[in-house]
Design an enzyme around this catalytic site. Sequence first.
Site, PDB file in Angstrom:
ATOM      1  N   ALA A  66      49.927  35.043  42.736  1.00  0.00           N
ATOM      2  CA  ALA A  66      49.358  33.769  43.181  1.00  0.00           C
ATOM      3  C   ALA A  66      50.322  32.633  42.874  1.00  0.00           C
ATOM      4  O   ALA A  66      51.012  32.641  41.846  1.00  0.00           O
ATOM      5  CB  ALA A  66      48.033  33.535  42.458  1.00  0.00           C
ATOM      6  N   ASN A  93      38.694  36.691  46.847  1.00  0.00           N
ATOM      7  CA  ASN A  93      39.183  37.912  46.198  1.00  0.00           C
ATOM      8  C   ASN A  93      38.358  39.145  46.580  1.00  0.00           C
ATOM      9  O   ASN A  93      38.911  40.215  46.845  1.00  0.00           O
ATOM     10  CB  ASN A  93      39.170  37.750  44.671  1.00  0.00           C
ATOM     11  N   LEU A 118      47.812  39.361  41.635  1.00  0.00           N
ATOM     12  CA  LEU A 118      46.920  39.818  42.708  1.00  0.00           C
ATOM     13  C   LEU A 118      47.670  40.660  43.737  1.00  0.00           C
ATOM     14  O   LEU A 118      47.126  41.636  44.266  1.00  0.00           O
ATOM     15  CB  LEU A 118      46.263  38.590  43.375  1.00  0.00           C
ATOM     16  N   GLU A 151      42.195  41.530  38.779  1.00  0.00           N
ATOM     17  CA  GLU A 151      41.723  41.103  40.102  1.00  0.00           C
ATOM     18  C   GLU A 151      42.013  42.194  41.118  1.00  0.00           C
ATOM     19  O   GLU A 151      42.829  43.091  40.865  1.00  0.00           O
ATOM     20  CB  GLU A 151      42.457  39.832  40.534  1.00  0.00           C
TER      21      GLU A 151
END
Length: 273
Positions: A66, A93, A118, A151
Amino acid sequence: MSEGEDILYEVKGKTAIITLNLDKKLNALNGPQYQLLTELLQRADEDEDTVLTLFQSTGRFFSAGANISDLGNAESSEIFSYPYWLKNFTGRNVWSTDVFMNHKKVLACALNGPVIGLSAALVCLCDLIYVNDEEKFYLLAPFSNLGLVAEGGASASMFMRLGWAKASEALLFSRPIPGTILEKNGFFNKSYKDQKLSTEAFNEQVRKDLEGQFENLYYPSIFENKELLKVNRDAQISAASSRESVIGLRRWVAGIPQERFMKLAQKDIKHKM
Ligand code: CO8
């Protein structure tokens, strides 16, 4: 090529190619860019002629995760609110993870360089993984360093793909896992190290090699076998993704990752290398 400059979408024969094209920022993606990536993956899924979706990148990193300067766009009144983070974190997400997890075509990624955060989680949802040079590659899941939790279903997919020992190092202690270790753990299908390829030549070679793998096969059987292969995996990824997103939501509303991201940007903290 289409879809603007940041993420490119191209179809070559039976292959849909999605390319991260922000090499100056090491292919770090902000929220709208993760959303675009997900939309493009969905487009490849819906294209009847596509057999293979190839997720690739440009420059020296596959993706630095990110974009840590993205938070600058949020209004100060909303930065600690549930509506903001439900929309900009939890909703996005869960959706991205679901689209990657449920992709019906063969989903492969060509890792030209390291992958973080992520983006690393999404890579773990690919069927096939190719690495240009394992000595220049690592996977970093720095959630504990950023005041976040896993995540993209990573709390389930990482132990499946790295084994429990390395997934624990990666997730509990934010330790980068080097490509040479990942090779031993069977994380990727093939390395192209001996060929000493540029990123462009590597991407091209991976595509050609993959197309050679499926050209004479019966495509509906490939898709049905994929469905069978992932059926047991998906229940665990789904449960992980939803749980991770709710815990992460509480962290954002409490302001913890914002503080850690700022420290990282100001170089008060850094990631283990
Ligand atoms: N975000 C924004 N810019 C980045 C990022 C990033 N994640 N990573 C690198 N860049 C930029 C740098 O700022 C630099 O830009 P400039 O040249 O303009 O100064 C350029 O890319 C090159 O970076 P470095 O000079 O730092 O290159 P190094 O080789 O020295 O270091 C690293 C590479 C180790 C990757 C280092 O850049 C780094 O630590 N980056 C941060 C990685 C990171 O923490 N990513 C986030 C992971 S967590 C995640 O993905 C989920 C969070 C969920 C957020 C949801 C928000 C809504």
